[in-house]
Design a protein around this motif. Structure first.
Motif, PDB file in Angstrom:
ATOM      1  N   SER A 259      -2.256  -5.335  -3.005  1.00  0.00           N
ATOM      2  CA  SER A 259      -2.600  -4.179  -3.929  1.00  0.00           C
ATOM      3  C   SER A 259      -2.424  -2.636  -3.053  1.00  0.00           C
ATOM      4  O   SER A 259      -2.047  -1.797  -3.700  1.00  0.00           O
ATOM      5  N   ILE A 260      -3.068  -2.935  -1.996  1.00  0.00           N
ATOM      6  CA  ILE A 260      -2.924  -1.529  -1.271  1.00  0.00           C
ATOM      7  C   ILE A 260      -1.621  -1.250  -0.641  1.00  0.00           C
ATOM      8  O   ILE A 260      -1.455  -0.187  -0.561  1.00  0.00           O
ATOM      9  N   GLN A 262       1.253  -1.967  -2.133  1.00  0.00           N
ATOM     10  CA  GLN A 262       1.728  -1.412  -3.387  1.00  0.00           C
ATOM     11  C   GLN A 262       1.253  -0.045  -3.513  1.00  0.00           C
ATOM     12  O   GLN A 262       2.230   0.648  -4.323  1.00  0.00           O
ATOM     13  N   ARG A 263       0.359   0.796  -2.929  1.00  0.00           N
ATOM     14  CA  ARG A 263       0.105   1.876  -3.215  1.00  0.00           C
ATOM     15  C   ARG A 263       0.376   2.818  -2.020  1.00  0.00           C
ATOM     16  O   ARG A 263      -0.365   3.998  -1.957  1.00  0.00           O
ATOM     17  N   THR A 264       1.369   2.174  -1.204  1.00  0.00           N
ATOM     18  CA  THR A 264       1.734   3.385  -0.074  1.00  0.00           C
ATOM     19  C   THR A 264       2.128   4.437  -0.422  1.00  0.00           C
ATOM     20  O   THR A 264       1.841   5.533   0.382  1.00  0.00           O
ATOM     21  N   ARG A 265       2.925   4.476  -1.339  1.00  0.00           N
ATOM     22  CA  ARG A 265       3.442   5.848  -2.004  1.00  0.00           C
ATOM     23  C   ARG A 265       2.230   6.682  -2.413  1.00  0.00           C
ATOM     24  O   ARG A 265       2.354   8.011  -2.089  1.00  0.00           O
ATOM     25  N   GLU A 266       1.463   6.192  -2.910  1.00  0.00           N
ATOM     26  CA  GLU A 266       0.202   7.065  -3.331  1.00  0.00           C
ATOM     27  C   GLU A 266      -0.608   7.522  -2.215  1.00  0.00           C
ATOM     28  O   GLU A 266      -0.968   8.634  -2.068  1.00  0.00           O
ATOM     29  N   ARG A 270      -1.196  11.357  -1.218  1.00  0.00           N
ATOM     30  CA  ARG A 270      -2.380  12.243  -0.964  1.00  0.00           C
ATOM     31  C   ARG A 270      -2.271  12.786   0.333  1.00  0.00           C
ATOM     32  O   ARG A 270      -2.932  13.953   0.582  1.00  0.00           O
ATOM     33  N   PHE A 284     -10.341   4.079  -0.986  1.00  0.00           N
ATOM     34  CA  PHE A 284      -9.950   2.507  -1.058  1.00  0.00           C
ATOM     35  C   PHE A 284     -11.191   1.775  -0.629  1.00  0.00           C
ATOM     36  O   PHE A 284     -11.402   0.515  -1.375  1.00  0.00           O
TER      37      PHE A 284
END
Length: 359
Positions: A259-260, A262-266, A270, A284
């Motif tokens: 899940s983390i 998949q949030r690399t772009r987020e 940031r 996180f």
């Protein structure tokens, strides 16, 4: 003499033929002769002969307490029974809490005495001394003969060590008062197992060559054999528990790290907006903390309840139970935090411009 240890004690089973040993007098004579023969060995420190040693199975006859009324037979209590040659209980180290052990006084004609366990005393005479109290066997040829309590011992186990069975009542009767053809002999010895077997065979040949001794082995091995099924069950549950924790940990790690990732772009967004590494970690870790806050208490309640029920069934140590209930959640929390820290660390190692184009 120092307190006997299981490793110093050698045991064997004896089954006396009914044709020559049908009565208590003949059985008592055999037991006394066998003790005298064994004790003559320089390596022998003491001899116990009983129909049931602690850690072995025995009969559980019903009994009735003087002054108590029983409407139905099913309401009469039962207890483990062991016939004892006087002097035997001290040899195998059964602690005496009150009164005395059997001696020559208990072999007199007409004397009916008994020694009971602390659990039997507490069950029938709570809050008072059991010495002098009387009870009798029920449903046997000896029904009607009242036995006076002359001693109270610590609890001994004559069945599987499972939960409440560990405190089941036990009473002992002198061998002169009750006939038992199936006996156990236990003797303290400084010899090794092979020599102890040879000493026992020589003593049996001297007393009665036609009576064999079955399954000679150290007391520790005999007790271990009795609890072997429980040990196997414990090992199986331990294995299942370890496998469950490993599967749960790997599942938690895989789901959270994925899940983390998949949030690399987020994470890149940031950082491009000026967020520090510490701020990204905090976001996180806070999310992981919320998931743990919902999952760990529920798991503690459910897992703790199941562990308590299993401990009550097989009689596991309470300290071990508490340790497992505390350490398992700590392990899960550690895995969850690791599954958060490593993927975030890898994502922070990527340049923000590259992270913004991460698919």
């Amino acid at each position: 003499m120092s307190e006997p240890r299981l490793a110093d004690t050698h045991t064997a089973r004896i089954s006396l033929p009914d044709a020559r040993y049908s009565g208590a007098a003949e059985q008592l004579r055999f037991a006394e002769d066998l003790r005298r023969s064994l004790i003559r060995n320089d390596s022998t420190g003491g001899v116990a002969i009983m129909s049931s040693l602690p850690g072995t199975y025995t009969n559980w006859p019903k009994y009735e307490v003087e002054g108590q009324e029983y409407i139905e037979d099913s309401l009469r209590p039962s207890a483990a029974l062991s016939s004892v040659l006087p002097g035997s209980m001290a040899v195998i180290g059964i602690p005496l809490l009150e009164g005395r052990f059997f001696d020559s006084r208990d072999s007199s004609p007409g004397t009916k005495t008994a020694i009971i366990s602390a659990s039997m005393a507490a069950k029938n005479w709570p809050g008072e001394s059991a010495l002098g109290k009387r009870f009798r066997l029920h449903g046997s040829p000896r029904s009607g003969e009242w036995h006076s309590v002359v001693g109270v011992t610590a609890n001994t186990l004559h069945t599987q060590p499972i939960g409440e069975f560990s405190d089941r009542p036990v009473f002992f009767l002198p061998m002169a008062q009750i006939a038992k053809r199936d006996l156990f002999v236990a003797f303290l010895t400084t010899a090794d197992e092979k020599q102890a077997n040879a000493d026992l065979r020589a003593a049996m040949m001297e007393v009665d060559p036609d009576v064999p001794a079955f399954l000679p082995k150290p007391y520790a091995k005999r007790v271990a054999y009795m609890s072997g099924g429980l040990r196997l069950m414990s090992y199986m549950f331990l294995l299942f528990g370890v496998v469950s924790v490993v599967l749960a940990g790997s599942g938690i790690y895989g789901v959270m790290s994925n899940s983390i990732v998949q949030r690399t772009r987020e994470i890149g967004v940031r950082r491009a907006l000026g967020a520090t590494d510490a701020r990204v970690y905090a976001v996180f870790f806070k999310a992981a903390g919320h998931q743990l806050l919902y999952g760990v208490p529920a798991g503690l309640i459910l897992g703790g309840s199941l562990a308590y029920m299993m401990a009550a069934l097989v009689g596991n140590d309470l300290l071990i139970l508490i340790s497992a209930v505390v350490l398992t959640p700590l392990l899960i929390i550690s895995i969850a935090l690791l599954a958060t820290w490593l993927p975030v660390r890898r994502a922070l190692a990527i340049e923000p411009g590259v992270a913004l184009h991460h698919d």
